[in-house]
Design a protein around this motif. Structure first.
Motif, mmCIF file in Angstrom:
data_model
loop_
_atom_site.group_PDB
_atom_site.id
_atom_site.type_symbol
_atom_site.label_atom_id
_atom_site.label_comp_id
_atom_site.label_asym_id
_atom_site.label_seq_id
_atom_site.Cartn_x
_atom_site.Cartn_y
_atom_site.Cartn_z
ATOM 1 N N SER A 126 38.125 35.328 41.336
ATOM 2 C CA SER A 126 38.471 36.530 41.330
ATOM 3 C C SER A 126 38.160 37.176 40.314
ATOM 4 C CB SER A 126 40.115 36.555 41.494
ATOM 5 O OG SER A 126 40.551 36.055 40.004
ATOM 6 N N ASN A 134 37.941 33.983 45.468
ATOM 7 C CA ASN A 134 37.874 35.187 46.193
ATOM 8 C C ASN A 134 37.369 35.172 47.672
ATOM 9 O OD1 ASN A 134 37.020 37.790 47.163
ATOM 10 N ND2 ASN A 134 37.276 38.595 45.246
ATOM 11 N N ASN A 136 36.235 36.995 49.828
ATOM 12 C CA ASN A 136 35.280 37.844 50.071
ATOM 13 C C ASN A 136 33.727 37.718 49.271
ATOM 14 O OD1 ASN A 136 36.647 39.527 51.943
ATOM 15 N ND2 ASN A 136 37.620 40.288 50.208
ATOM 16 N N THR A 137 33.797 36.845 48.147
ATOM 17 C CA THR A 137 32.593 36.497 47.637
ATOM 18 C C THR A 137 32.291 35.120 47.610
ATOM 19 O OG1 THR A 137 34.079 36.497 45.459
ATOM 20 C CG2 THR A 137 32.870 38.615 46.217
ATOM 21 N N THR A 192 42.341 34.987 46.544
ATOM 22 C CA THR A 192 42.394 36.388 46.577
ATOM 23 C C THR A 192 41.401 37.034 47.678
ATOM 24 O OG1 THR A 192 42.925 38.263 44.974
ATOM 25 C CG2 THR A 192 40.982 36.542 44.439
#
Length: 193
Positions: A126, A134, A136-137, A192
């Motif tokens: 994050s 994270n 999304n990554t 996250t």
């Protein structure tokens, strides 16, 4: 029939005939209106096409692209589309570090690193550096560090992200096949978006 009732009968007959003529005229008028409207084409204007603008996503792209900046693209656009809008990749861009086929999400920030560039935040952690992964990554390796996430489930998470764009909340994991409420509760504190 008596002489005095004959004019009265004629008057009633005249009034009745007048009423019938008015009713027939009204009926013919309505009938002709229906026939005319049935033969006259009507232009239908779909609601969706009225002055509404197509859905769009705004993406901030920077790094090893020719023209970094904020770009507005059609909803459903992919990374390759925003890279093209930004003038393409620079010659030193690390093409292996960016998934050009991934769908973009509104409000996304996309960084294209140069070859050999070290990214301060490692993929999957994050931005706050609190050790959470994270969604999304994260790459497959980062996802596999999570409890009860193996290679197959990590690939399903990545596939969901590629098909649907960024995770907007941790609860989006419920849409990934194989993740239920119980597993989500175990992941909530370690991931996250």
């Amino acid at each position: 029939m008596s002489v005095s009732s004959a004019p009265h009968a004629r008057r009633r007959l005249g009034v009745g005939a007048a009423v019938v003529v008015v009713l027939v005229a009204a009926g013919v008028s309505v009938f002709l209106g229906v026939v005319r409207s049935a033969s006259t084409p009507v232009e239908e204007i779909p609601y969706a096409e009225s002055s509404a603008q197509p859905a769009a996503v705004y993406v901030h792209v920077f790094g090893a692209v020719a023209k970094p900046g904020l770009y507005r693209l059609a909803d459903g656009a992919r990374v390759v589309d925003v890279v093209a809008a930004a003038g393409g990749l620079q010659s030193d861009a690390d093409t292996g570090a960016v998934n050009l086929a991934r769908r973009l999400a509104d409000g996304e920030q996309l960084y294209v690193p140069a070859v050999g560039e070290t990214i301060v935040d490692s993929p999957g952690t994050s931005p706050a550096g609190d050790g959470r992964v994270n969604l999304n990554t994260a790459d497959a390796a980062a996802l596999e560090t999570l409890p009860r996430i193996g290679p197959a489930l990590a690939e399903r998470i990545l596939a969901w992200r590629d098909e649907n764009g960024r995770f907007t909340s941790v609860e989006d994991l419920l849409a990934v096949p194989g993740i239920g409420e119980k597993m989500l509760e175990g992941l909530r504190d370690v991931v996250t978006v």
